[in-house]
Write a protein that holds these residues in place. Structure first.
Motif, PDB file in Angstrom:
ATOM      1  N   ASP A   1      17.247  14.717 -18.231  1.00 35.97           N
ATOM      2  CA  ASP A   1      16.366  14.092 -17.253  1.00 35.97           C
ATOM      3  C   ASP A   1      16.968  14.179 -15.868  1.00 35.97           C
ATOM      4  OD1 ASP A   1      15.243  11.341 -19.371  1.00 35.97           O
ATOM      5  OD2 ASP A   1      14.623  13.435 -19.245  1.00 35.97           O
ATOM      6  N   ALA A   2      16.094  14.381 -14.886  1.00 30.71           N
ATOM      7  CA  ALA A   2      16.555  14.380 -13.509  1.00 30.71           C
ATOM      8  C   ALA A   2      17.023  12.976 -13.149  1.00 30.71           C
ATOM      9  CB  ALA A   2      15.425  14.812 -12.591  1.00 30.71           C
ATOM     10  N   PRO A   3      17.991  12.864 -12.246  1.00 31.48           N
ATOM     11  CA  PRO A   3      18.477  11.539 -11.866  1.00 31.48           C
ATOM     12  C   PRO A   3      17.350  10.673 -11.345  1.00 31.48           C
ATOM     13  CG  PRO A   3      19.885  13.278 -10.984  1.00 31.48           C
ATOM     14  CD  PRO A   3      18.669  13.943 -11.542  1.00 31.48           C
ATOM     15  N   VAL A   4      17.373   9.421 -11.725  1.00 36.09           N
ATOM     16  CA  VAL A   4      16.349   8.485 -11.282  1.00 36.09           C
ATOM     17  C   VAL A   4      16.673   8.058  -9.850  1.00 36.09           C
ATOM     18  CG1 VAL A   4      15.254   6.266 -11.694  1.00 36.09           C
ATOM     19  CG2 VAL A   4      15.973   7.682 -13.624  1.00 36.09           C
ATOM     20  N   GLY A   5      15.768   8.332  -8.931  1.00 42.69           N
ATOM     21  CA  GLY A   5      16.006   7.992  -7.538  1.00 42.69           C
ATOM     22  C   GLY A   5      15.181   6.801  -7.113  1.00 42.69           C
ATOM     23  N   GLN A   6      14.968   6.704  -5.817  1.00 46.03           N
ATOM     24  CA  GLN A   6      14.174   5.609  -5.287  1.00 46.03           C
ATOM     25  C   GLN A   6      12.719   5.777  -5.702  1.00 46.03           C
ATOM     26  OE1 GLN A   6      15.815   6.919  -1.460  1.00 46.03           O
ATOM     27  NE2 GLN A   6      15.992   4.754  -0.947  1.00 46.03           N
ATOM     28  N   PRO A   7      11.987   4.686  -5.807  1.00 45.67           N
ATOM     29  CA  PRO A   7      10.584   4.795  -6.204  1.00 45.67           C
ATOM     30  C   PRO A   7       9.736   5.320  -5.057  1.00 45.67           C
ATOM     31  CG  PRO A   7      11.098   2.535  -5.618  1.00 45.67           C
ATOM     32  CD  PRO A   7      12.399   3.291  -5.560  1.00 45.67           C
ATOM     33  N   ASP A   8       8.563   5.794  -5.399  1.00 44.90           N
ATOM     34  CA  ASP A   8       7.558   6.122  -4.393  1.00 44.90           C
ATOM     35  C   ASP A   8       6.667   4.902  -4.196  1.00 44.90           C
ATOM     36  OD1 ASP A   8       8.517   8.700  -4.209  1.00 44.90           O
ATOM     37  OD2 ASP A   8       7.060   9.528  -5.607  1.00 44.90           O
ATOM     38  N   TRP A   9       6.047   4.823  -3.028  1.00 42.53           N
ATOM     39  CA  TRP A   9       5.046   3.800  -2.772  1.00 42.53           C
ATOM     40  C   TRP A   9       3.687   4.464  -2.605  1.00 42.53           C
ATOM     41  CZ3 TRP A   9       6.979  -0.394   1.261  1.00 42.53           C
ATOM     42  CH2 TRP A   9       7.924  -1.219   0.630  1.00 42.53           C
ATOM     43  N   GLU A  10       2.648   3.768  -3.044  1.00 42.99           N
ATOM     44  CA  GLU A  10       1.265   4.209  -2.877  1.00 42.99           C
ATOM     45  C   GLU A  10       0.589   3.253  -1.913  1.00 42.99           C
ATOM     46  OE1 GLU A  10      -0.351   4.409  -6.835  1.00 42.99           O
ATOM     47  OE2 GLU A  10       1.395   5.518  -7.590  1.00 42.99           O
ATOM     48  N   LEU A  11      -0.143   3.786  -0.956  1.00 42.92           N
ATOM     49  CA  LEU A  11      -0.656   2.967   0.151  1.00 42.92           C
ATOM     50  C   LEU A  11      -2.130   3.225   0.389  1.00 42.92           C
ATOM     51  CD1 LEU A  11       1.061   2.525   3.614  1.00 42.92           C
ATOM     52  CD2 LEU A  11      -1.258   3.427   3.504  1.00 42.92           C
ATOM     53  N   ASP A  12      -2.864   2.144   0.635  1.00 41.11           N
ATOM     54  CA  ASP A  12      -4.268   2.244   1.021  1.00 41.11           C
ATOM     55  C   ASP A  12      -4.545   1.266   2.152  1.00 41.11           C
ATOM     56  OD1 ASP A  12      -6.945   3.155   0.913  1.00 41.11           O
ATOM     57  OD2 ASP A  12      -7.517   1.403  -0.275  1.00 41.11           O
ATOM     58  N   PHE A  13      -4.945   1.781   3.285  1.00 41.56           N
ATOM     59  CA  PHE A  13      -5.285   0.969   4.456  1.00 41.56           C
ATOM     60  C   PHE A  13      -6.727   1.272   4.789  1.00 41.56           C
ATOM     61  CE2 PHE A  13      -4.615   0.323   9.270  1.00 41.56           C
ATOM     62  CZ  PHE A  13      -4.843  -1.046   9.176  1.00 41.56           C
ATOM     63  N   TYR A  14      -7.624   0.302   4.483  1.00 46.86           N
ATOM     64  CA  TYR A  14      -9.050   0.606   4.610  1.00 46.86           C
ATOM     65  C   TYR A  14      -9.857  -0.691   4.620  1.00 46.86           C
ATOM     66  CZ  TYR A  14     -12.802   4.078   4.351  1.00 46.86           C
ATOM     67  OH  TYR A  14     -13.847   4.894   4.641  1.00 46.86           O
ATOM     68  N   SER A  15     -11.137  -0.550   4.941  1.00 44.64           N
ATOM     69  CA  SER A  15     -12.030  -1.714   4.950  1.00 44.64           C
ATOM     70  C   SER A  15     -12.427  -2.085   3.524  1.00 44.64           C
ATOM     71  CB  SER A  15     -13.281  -1.427   5.777  1.00 44.64           C
ATOM     72  OG  SER A  15     -14.024  -0.366   5.214  1.00 44.64           O
ATOM     73  N   ARG A  16     -12.771  -3.366   3.346  1.00 41.01           N
ATOM     74  CA  ARG A  16     -13.158  -3.884   2.029  1.00 41.01           C
ATOM     75  C   ARG A  16     -14.561  -4.477   2.097  1.00 41.01           C
ATOM     76  NH1 ARG A  16      -9.340  -0.787   0.312  1.00 41.01           N
ATOM     77  NH2 ARG A  16      -7.218  -1.498   0.759  1.00 41.01           N
ATOM     78  N   PRO A  17     -15.202  -4.665   0.945  1.00 42.16           N
ATOM     79  CA  PRO A  17     -16.575  -5.200   0.933  1.00 42.16           C
ATOM     80  C   PRO A  17     -16.625  -6.704   1.156  1.00 42.16           C
ATOM     81  CG  PRO A  17     -15.843  -4.805  -1.306  1.00 42.16           C
ATOM     82  CD  PRO A  17     -14.753  -4.270  -0.417  1.00 42.16           C
ATOM     83  N   VAL A  18     -16.023  -7.152   2.252  1.00 44.50           N
ATOM     84  CA  VAL A  18     -15.991  -8.574   2.612  1.00 44.50           C
ATOM     85  C   VAL A  18     -16.209  -8.686   4.120  1.00 44.50           C
ATOM     86  CG1 VAL A  18     -14.609 -10.685   2.671  1.00 44.50           C
ATOM     87  CG2 VAL A  18     -14.362  -9.092   0.745  1.00 44.50           C
ATOM     88  N   LEU A  19     -17.127  -9.577   4.544  1.00 38.41           N
ATOM     89  CA  LEU A  19     -17.338  -9.823   5.960  1.00 38.41           C
ATOM     90  C   LEU A  19     -16.530 -11.033   6.397  1.00 38.41           C
ATOM     91  CD1 LEU A  19     -21.181  -9.313   6.510  1.00 38.41           C
ATOM     92  CD2 LEU A  19     -19.321  -7.737   7.064  1.00 38.41           C
ATOM     93  N   GLU A  20     -15.786 -10.868   7.484  1.00 37.18           N
ATOM     94  CA  GLU A  20     -15.012 -11.977   8.027  1.00 37.18           C
ATOM     95  C   GLU A  20     -15.923 -12.882   8.854  1.00 37.18           C
ATOM     96  OE1 GLU A  20     -12.344 -12.410   6.761  1.00 37.18           O
ATOM     97  OE2 GLU A  20     -10.906 -10.777   6.878  1.00 37.18           O
ATOM     98  N   ALA A  21     -15.375 -13.987   9.364  1.00 37.74           N
ATOM     99  CA  ALA A  21     -16.172 -14.960  10.113  1.00 37.74           C
ATOM    100  C   ALA A  21     -16.794 -14.352  11.368  1.00 37.74           C
ATOM    101  CB  ALA A  21     -15.297 -16.156  10.494  1.00 37.74           C
ATOM    102  N   ASP A  22     -16.153 -13.315  11.930  1.00 39.23           N
ATOM    103  CA  ASP A  22     -16.705 -12.689  13.131  1.00 39.23           C
ATOM    104  C   ASP A  22     -17.760 -11.637  12.827  1.00 39.23           C
ATOM    105  OD1 ASP A  22     -15.201 -10.672  12.070  1.00 39.23           O
ATOM    106  OD2 ASP A  22     -13.841 -10.450  13.781  1.00 39.23           O
ATOM    107  N   GLY A  23     -18.126 -11.508  11.537  1.00 41.29           N
ATOM    108  CA  GLY A  23     -19.163 -10.560  11.145  1.00 41.29           C
ATOM    109  C   GLY A  23     -18.671  -9.143  10.950  1.00 41.29           C
ATOM    110  N   ARG A  24     -17.374  -8.936  11.079  1.00 37.86           N
ATOM    111  CA  ARG A  24     -16.824  -7.600  10.884  1.00 37.86           C
ATOM    112  C   ARG A  24     -16.232  -7.465   9.480  1.00 37.86           C
ATOM    113  NH1 ARG A  24     -13.705  -6.063  16.543  1.00 37.86           N
ATOM    114  NH2 ARG A  24     -15.362  -6.728  17.976  1.00 37.86           N
ATOM    115  N   LYS A  25     -16.203  -6.235   9.008  1.00 35.52           N
ATOM    116  CA  LYS A  25     -15.640  -5.980   7.689  1.00 35.52           C
ATOM    117  C   LYS A  25     -14.138  -6.237   7.677  1.00 35.52           C
ATOM    118  CE  LYS A  25     -17.999  -2.829   4.572  1.00 35.52           C
ATOM    119  NZ  LYS A  25     -17.971  -1.473   3.997  1.00 35.52           N
ATOM    120  N   ARG A  26     -13.675  -6.752   6.560  1.00 31.84           N
ATOM    121  CA  ARG A  26     -12.244  -6.983   6.403  1.00 31.84           C
ATOM    122  C   ARG A  26     -11.511  -5.652   6.246  1.00 31.84           C
ATOM    123  NH1 ARG A  26     -10.327 -10.930   1.740  1.00 31.84           N
ATOM    124  NH2 ARG A  26     -11.291 -12.357   3.226  1.00 31.84           N
ATOM    125  N   TRP A  27     -10.381  -5.547   6.955  1.00 31.42           N
ATOM    126  CA  TRP A  27      -9.461  -4.436   6.754  1.00 31.42           C
ATOM    127  C   TRP A  27      -8.229  -4.970   6.046  1.00 31.42           C
ATOM    128  CZ3 TRP A  27      -9.186   0.869   8.023  1.00 31.42           C
ATOM    129  CH2 TRP A  27     -10.375   1.384   8.538  1.00 31.42           C
TER     130      TRP A  27
END
Length: 316
Positions: free
Chosen positions: A23-49
């Motif tokens: 087995d190859a040496p176990v190194g640091q982990p990878d991270w998975e990232l998602d930065f995006y809007s969600r199906p929720v409206l905030e109090a100002d009427g804009r979509k949540r990010w």
């Protein structure tokens, strides 16, 4: 590559890895990232990010897998920029460190539309960015949040939503000459065999956690690429592509990779293409979307130069 017709489950691969490299040496982990809007409206009427970050879990060993690092931060709609994102990732790094997690080796960004912004933030923190849909843990987590978390939030958007625009798929590009094998073959592996894949020690590998609902006897479909003299080089080249999934489209066998890349593996005769498409689609559905891609020097060779588990999940 010379094509071979679809065949019965191939026992030759099930024992692969027994004589392979360590087995190859176990190194640091990878991270998975998602930065995006969600199906929720905030109090100002804009979509949540929202920023979601999770570590890529290692394949289960002895049936156990340590809990991954997960991190969530809501972003004001007026602050969606690379500066906010950099500061948020910096806070996630500090939190991960306090929990005993290592600094990530790489960041995988799932959405092409956010690539530039994430790239700027990652570069400022000296983190390598990999644009890739190999964010299987992230997508599963996002699915869970869409089903259980967002609907319970004040301002949740309910009822029919506008459909997501269908992804425009590019024309598959033929593999370069240096990456073509001598031939290839259809194959299947029992899910039970894949539970030990972390111990096979392939030269290049991309393993993922198996779906918990996957039945032990399920047959996971895939393909084997053979090259007597260039198997290791081909495996290394494929590793840089970030393989995502296999598709039979019309009479073409296509490997999807990265965010939008599509590579033509071979062209199939008409009747074979029809049968292969039906058989592969059925097997993939029964295996929870799992597929695999293997690279070997010879069909009888136990050593694996490359092995990737793929999964059919939604496009970003």
């Amino acid at each position: 590559m010379n094509a071979e017709p679809p065949n019965a489950p191939d026992p030759g691969l099930a024992g692969a890895g027994a004589a392979s490299v360590a087995d190859a040496p176990v190194g640091q982990p990878d991270w998975e990232l998602d930065f995006y809007s969600r199906p929720v409206l905030e109090a100002d009427g804009r979509k949540r990010w929202e920023l979601l970050i999770c570590s890529t879990p290692p394949p289960a060993a002895n049936g156990t897998t340590p809990a991954p690092f997960r991190w969530v931060r809501v972003c004001p709609a007026t602050s969606v920029n690379s500066l906010w994102l950099r500061e948020a990732i910096e806070a996630a790094l500090a939190e991960a460190r306090s929990q005993g997690f290592s600094r990530p080796r790489r960041l995988r960004c799932w959405r092409g539309s956010m690539r530039t912004m994430v790239q700027r933030a990652a570069e400022a923190l000296q983190l390598e960015l990999v644009p890739s849909r190999r964010c299987y843990a992230l997508v599963e987590w996002l699915r869970q949040r869409e089903a259980e978390v967002y609907p319970a939030e004040p301002g949740a958007l309910v009822g029919p939503l506008a459909p997501v625009p269908a992804a425009i798929r590019g024309v598959p590009v033929p593999l370069p000459e240096v990456a073509r094998g001598d031939r290839w073959a259809w194959a299947t592996l029992p899910a039970e065999a894949l539970r030990d894949a972390a111990e096979w020690g392939a030269g290049f590998a991309g393993l993922i956690q198996l779906p918990p609902e996957l039945e032990t006897a399920a047959a996971v479909p895939g393909i084997r690429l053979f090259s007597r003299h260039r198997a290791l080089a081909i495996a290394g080249w494929l590793a840089g592509l970030e393989p995502v999934r296999l598709e039979v489209e019309g009479n073409q066998l296509v490997l999807e990779a990265g965010l939008e890349d599509r590579w033509l593996l071979t062209t199939l005769p008409g009747e074979e293409a029809r049968l292969a498409s039906e058989a592969f689609e059925t097997a993939r559905a029964q295996a929870g979307g799992l597929q695999f891609l293997a690279v070997q020097a010879e069909e009888q060779e136990q050593r694996l130069e490359g092995f990737w588990l793929l999964r059919d999940l939604p496009d970003a």
